[in-house]
Design an enzyme around this catalytic site. Structure first.
Site, mmCIF file in Angstrom:
data_model
loop_
_atom_site.group_PDB
_atom_site.id
_atom_site.type_symbol
_atom_site.label_atom_id
_atom_site.label_comp_id
_atom_site.label_asym_id
_atom_site.label_seq_id
_atom_site.Cartn_x
_atom_site.Cartn_y
_atom_site.Cartn_z
ATOM 1 N N ILE A 177 3.191 18.737 7.597
ATOM 2 C CA ILE A 177 3.898 18.487 6.330
ATOM 3 C C ILE A 177 4.980 19.556 6.106
ATOM 4 C CG2 ILE A 177 2.102 17.137 5.159
ATOM 5 C CD1 ILE A 177 1.329 19.734 3.644
ATOM 6 N N ASP A 178 5.462 20.124 7.214
ATOM 7 C CA ASP A 178 6.454 21.205 7.105
ATOM 8 C C ASP A 178 7.715 20.768 6.357
ATOM 9 O OD1 ASP A 178 6.583 19.579 9.539
ATOM 10 O OD2 ASP A 178 8.343 20.757 10.062
ATOM 11 N N ARG A 208 0.713 15.042 12.419
ATOM 12 C CA ARG A 208 1.006 14.827 11.012
ATOM 13 C C ARG A 208 1.237 16.118 10.214
ATOM 14 N NH1 ARG A 208 -1.856 9.397 8.946
ATOM 15 N NH2 ARG A 208 0.207 9.154 8.094
ATOM 16 N N ASP A 226 3.952 0.854 12.165
ATOM 17 C CA ASP A 226 2.700 0.314 11.633
ATOM 18 C C ASP A 226 2.395 -1.106 12.133
ATOM 19 O OD1 ASP A 226 2.413 2.654 10.293
ATOM 20 O OD2 ASP A 226 2.817 1.852 8.300
ATOM 21 N N LYS A 243 0.835 -1.206 0.000
ATOM 22 C CA LYS A 243 0.000 0.000 0.000
ATOM 23 C C LYS A 243 0.867 1.252 0.000
ATOM 24 C CE LYS A 243 -2.482 2.648 3.496
ATOM 25 N NZ LYS A 243 -1.324 3.450 3.850
ATOM 26 N N ASN A 244 1.853 1.302 0.887
ATOM 27 C CA ASN A 244 2.603 2.550 1.031
ATOM 28 C C ASN A 244 3.510 2.843 -0.159
ATOM 29 O OD1 ASN A 244 1.306 3.028 3.396
ATOM 30 N ND2 ASN A 244 3.060 2.614 4.731
ATOM 31 N N ARG A 277 -9.031 0.297 3.820
ATOM 32 C CA ARG A 277 -8.103 1.194 3.133
ATOM 33 C C ARG A 277 -6.765 0.520 2.870
ATOM 34 N NH1 ARG A 277 -6.442 5.497 6.493
ATOM 35 N NH2 ARG A 277 -4.868 5.491 4.886
ATOM 36 N N CYS A 323 -5.378 8.710 8.693
ATOM 37 C CA CYS A 323 -5.578 8.279 10.076
ATOM 38 C C CYS A 323 -5.134 9.369 11.054
ATOM 39 C CB CYS A 323 -4.749 7.020 10.353
ATOM 40 S SG CYS A 323 -5.351 5.559 9.499
ATOM 41 N N ILE A 361 7.390 7.324 16.880
ATOM 42 C CA ILE A 361 7.127 8.029 15.607
ATOM 43 C C ILE A 361 5.860 8.882 15.687
ATOM 44 C CG2 ILE A 361 6.835 7.777 13.092
ATOM 45 C CD1 ILE A 361 9.490 6.569 13.982
HETATM 46 C C1 UD1 Z 1 4.478 6.831 6.346
HETATM 47 C C2 UD1 Z 1 3.537 5.666 6.199
HETATM 48 C C3 UD1 Z 1 2.936 5.309 7.551
HETATM 49 C C4 UD1 Z 1 4.008 5.081 8.583
HETATM 50 C C5 UD1 Z 1 4.997 6.247 8.612
HETATM 51 C C6 UD1 Z 1 6.184 5.990 9.512
HETATM 52 C C7 UD1 Z 1 2.710 5.993 3.965
HETATM 53 C C8 UD1 Z 1 1.552 6.327 3.097
HETATM 54 N N1 UD1 Z 1 2.485 6.028 5.276
HETATM 55 O O1 UD1 Z 1 3.697 7.939 6.792
HETATM 56 O O2 UD1 Z 1 2.151 4.130 7.374
HETATM 57 O O3 UD1 Z 1 3.440 4.973 9.861
HETATM 58 O O4 UD1 Z 1 5.491 6.504 7.284
HETATM 59 O O5 UD1 Z 1 6.857 4.851 9.105
HETATM 60 O O6 UD1 Z 1 3.778 5.652 3.484
HETATM 61 N N2 UD1 Z 1 6.827 14.692 10.299
HETATM 62 C C9 UD1 Z 1 7.014 16.033 10.524
HETATM 63 N N3 UD1 Z 1 6.967 16.883 9.461
HETATM 64 C C10 UD1 Z 1 6.753 16.448 8.179
HETATM 65 C C11 UD1 Z 1 6.565 15.061 7.977
HETATM 66 C C12 UD1 Z 1 6.598 14.206 9.050
HETATM 67 O O7 UD1 Z 1 7.216 16.469 11.657
HETATM 68 O O8 UD1 Z 1 6.729 17.267 7.261
HETATM 69 C C13 UD1 Z 1 6.831 13.761 11.454
HETATM 70 C C14 UD1 Z 1 5.465 13.116 11.675
HETATM 71 O O9 UD1 Z 1 4.619 13.934 12.435
HETATM 72 C C15 UD1 Z 1 5.841 11.832 12.374
HETATM 73 C C16 UD1 Z 1 7.187 11.464 11.735
HETATM 74 O O10 UD1 Z 1 7.686 12.679 11.160
HETATM 75 O O11 UD1 Z 1 6.028 12.067 13.744
HETATM 76 C C17 UD1 Z 1 7.092 10.376 10.679
HETATM 77 O O12 UD1 Z 1 6.339 10.805 9.595
HETATM 78 P P1 UD1 Z 1 6.541 10.279 8.109
HETATM 79 O O13 UD1 Z 1 7.737 9.375 8.033
HETATM 80 O O14 UD1 Z 1 6.492 11.463 7.218
HETATM 81 O O15 UD1 Z 1 5.250 9.424 7.914
HETATM 82 P P2 UD1 Z 1 4.268 9.397 6.679
HETATM 83 O O16 UD1 Z 1 5.045 9.522 5.420
HETATM 84 O O17 UD1 Z 1 3.134 10.326 6.921
#
Ligand code: UD1
Length: 417
Positions: free
Chosen positions: A123-124, A121, A304, A22-23, A396, A116, A326
Site C-alpha cells: 500500500i506504498d 499487495r 478480475d 462490490k468494488n 465475499r 485475497c 497486474i
Molecule cells: C482493485 C480491485 C481488485 C482488482 C484490482 C485491479 C477493489 C476492492 N479491488 O484492487 O478486484 O483486481 O483493483 O483492477 O476495488 N500496487 C502497489 N502499491 C500500492 C497499490 C497497488 O504496488 O500502493 C500494485 C499492486 O501490487 C498491483 C497493482 O498495483 O500489482 C494494482 O493494484 P490496485 O489497482 O491498487 O488494486 P486494488 O485497489 O488492491
C-alpha cells in the site's frame, strides 16, 4: 465449513439480474463517514464484504440502517476508534477507512488489511499520497497510524494507476485545504462512482474516469442519496458462464460499455452475443477460436475476469494465452482446472491453454474470490459433480449466487459440513 456442490453439464436459460458493484460498495461505505449528516446508498449488494464493512461502521459508533438493497449511514455520533485486526483482516478494502478517517479526523489508526492472496499487495502508493497531503505515517508491525496537523492539497503522481490508492487519496483529499491533483490516476468505473458520491455530498472532484483527477477541498459534506453502479465483474462472470452453458441467458441491469474489452474478446473467439442498452444475451457456441488476452488497467481486460475467462479458453480449439500483468500470483486456479481435465501450463506470468478438453467433476478449492468464480464456471460446464471448498471467498463477492444460478437451471447448493 461451507462447501458448494454443483452438478454440471446442464443447459442454462433465463435471466440473471446483476447486483451493485462490490468494488464500488466497499469504498462507498467508508466514504460515507466523511459526511456531516446521513447518506443513503442504494443498490448495495448483500455480500459478506458489505457486512464486514458495516461491522467496522458499528465499531466506530456510526448508525447503520440496512433495508433491502439500501443502506443509511449516519456518522453524527461516530468516534474515531482504532480499527482492530479482527475487523480489518476480513477484507482488503477495509483500508479505505484510512483515507476516510484521515480526511475526517486527520487521524486514522488501523491494522493492515486482509483480502485475497493474489500478490504482494503493498500500500506504498496510498501512504505516499497521504504523506504528500501532509500526513505522517507510523508503521509498527502490521499497525498503521496516519495523522496530520493539517491536510493540504498536493500534486501526486501515482507510479502505477492503482485503484485503491486513487480512491484512498480522493477520500483523504476532499476536505483538505486547497487543490489536490492526482496524475496517472486509475480510470475504473468504480472510481467515477465514488467521485460522484463525494460530489453529491458537496465535494469538488473533477476528472474521475480520466488519468488526472482534480480535487478542491471543501469544509463540509452533507446528506445525499446515491446509487451503486452494476457490478461489471459479476456481469462478466455470468456472461462467461452463459458462453459455456447458456441457451439465451440474459444478463440484465448492466452497463455494457464497462465490459467493452470483455465483450470484444468474447466476440473474437466466436461467442453468440446480443448486446442491448442494459443487457447482454449469450448462448453457448459449438466451436470457439483460441486467443491471447492480456490483463490491463481499465479500459483494458480486467484482471478480475482473467480467471473465469480461462475456463472458456479451455474450450477453444487450439492454443490460447493469458498474460497477467497486474497481480503476480493470479494463477492459483490453474492446478484445479487441470484437475478438472484442462490442459494449462503456467510460466512466469503467462498461462498457455490447449483446448478443447473435456472437463469432469471433482473436488476443487476456491483459492481466492475470482479463482472461486472460475471453479463455479468450470463446474457448471463439467460432466458430473464438483465439490468446491473455501467458498467463503466466493460469498465475499457474489450476491445470491445460488439463487441466481438455480433460477436459470443450474443444480447448485451450499452445504454446511
Ligand atoms: C482493485 C480491485 C481488485 C482488482 C484490482 C485491479 C477493489 C476492492 N479491488 O484492487 O478486484 O483486481 O483493483 O483492477 O476495488 N500496487 C502497489 N502499491 C500500492 C497499490 C497497488 O504496488 O500502493 C500494485 C499492486 O501490487 C498491483 C497493482 O498495483 O500489482 C494494482 O493494484 P490496485 O489497482 O491498487 O488494486 P486494488 O485497489 O488492491
Amino acid at each position: 465449513m461451507k462447501i458448494m456442490k454443483i452438478k454440471g453439464n446442464r443447459e442454462l436459460s433465463g435471466t440473471i439480474r446483476i447486483s451493485g458493484a462490490k468494488n464500488a460498495t466497499v469504498a462507498l461505505i467508508p466514504a460515507a463517514i466523511l459526511a456531516d449528516e446521513d447518506t443513503t446508498i442504494c443498490n448495495i449488494p448483500e455480500i459478506t464484504d458489505t457486512e464486514a464493512l458495516c461491522d467496522i461502521l458499528r465499531l466506530l459508533k456510526v448508525d447503520v440502517k440496512r433495508a433491502s438493497e439500501s443502506i443509511v449511514i449516519d456518522p453524527r455520533n461516530m468516534e474515531n476508534i482504532e480499527i482492530a485486526e479482527e475487523y480489518s483482516r476480513k477484507l482488503r478494502a477495509s483500508y479505505y477507512f484510512m483515507g476516510a478517517l484521515l480526511g475526517k479526523y486527520k487521524k486514522a489508526s488501523m491494522y493492515f488489511p486482509g483480502g485475497c492472496t493474489i500478490g504482494a499487495r503493498p500500500i506504498d502508493l496510498h501512504l505516499k499520497g497521504f504523506e504528500a497531503l501532509g500526513a505522517k505515517v507510523t508503521n509498527i508491525k502490521n499497525k498503521y497510524v496516519v495523522e496530520a496537523e493539517e491536510l493540504h492539497g498536493a500534486n501526486i503522481y501515482l507510479d502505477f494507476a492503482s485503484v485503491g490508492a486513487t480512491i484512498n487519496i480522493m477520500l483523504a483529499a476532499v476536505k483538505a485545504k486547497g487543490t489536490t491533483v492526482i496524475d496517472n490516476a486509475a480510470k475504473e468505473p468504480e472510481i467515477v462512482n465514488i467521485a460522484t458520491f463525494l460530489n453529491n455530498m458537496g465535494a469538488n472532484v473533477k476528472g474521475a474516469g480520466t488519468s488526472t483527477i482534480k480535487i478542491e477541498g471543501v469544509e463540509h459534506l452533507h446528506r445525499c442519496f446515491h446509487e451503486v453502479i452494476p457490478d461489471r465483474i459479476e456481469a462478466g462472470t455470468y456472461i462467461i458462464i452463459g458462453a459455456l452453458c447458456g441457451n439465451r441467458v440474459k444478463i440484465d441491469n448492466i452497463i455494457p460499455e464497462h465490459l467493452d474489452a470483455v465483450i470484444r474478446k468474447l466476440e473474437e473467439i466466436g461467442t453468440d452475443l446480443e448486446v442491448g442498452a442494459d443487457y447482454v444475451i449469450v448462448s453457448k457456441n459449438v466451436k470457439y477460436k483460441p486467443t491471447t488476452l492480456k490483463t490491463d488497467t481499465y479500459p483494458g481486460f480486467p484482471t478480475d475476469l482473467q480467471q473465469p475467462f480461462t475456463v472458456l479458453l479451455t474450450q477453444c480449439e487450439g492454443k490460447s494465452k493469458v498474460i497477467e500483468t497486474i497481480w503476480e500470483n493470479r494463477f492459483m486456479h490453474v492446478p484445479y482446472l487441470n484437475k478438472l481435465g484442462a490442459n494449462i501450463t503456467v510460466k512466469n506470468q503467462t498461462a498457455t491453454i490447449i483446448g478443447p478438453t473435456d472437463l469432469k467433476g471433482t473436488d476443487v478449492v476456491a483459492t481466492d474470490l475470482r479463482a472461486g468464480a472460475a471453479m463455479v464456471a468450470a463446474a457448471l460446464f463439467a460432466d458430473g459433480e464438483t465439490t468446491i471448498t473455501n467458498i467463503e471467498h466466493i460469498l465475499r463477492g457474489y450476491e445470491s449466487i445460488i439463487e441466481k444460478l438455480t433460477d436459470v437451471g443450474a443444480k447448485i447448493e451450499i452445504k454446511e459440513i
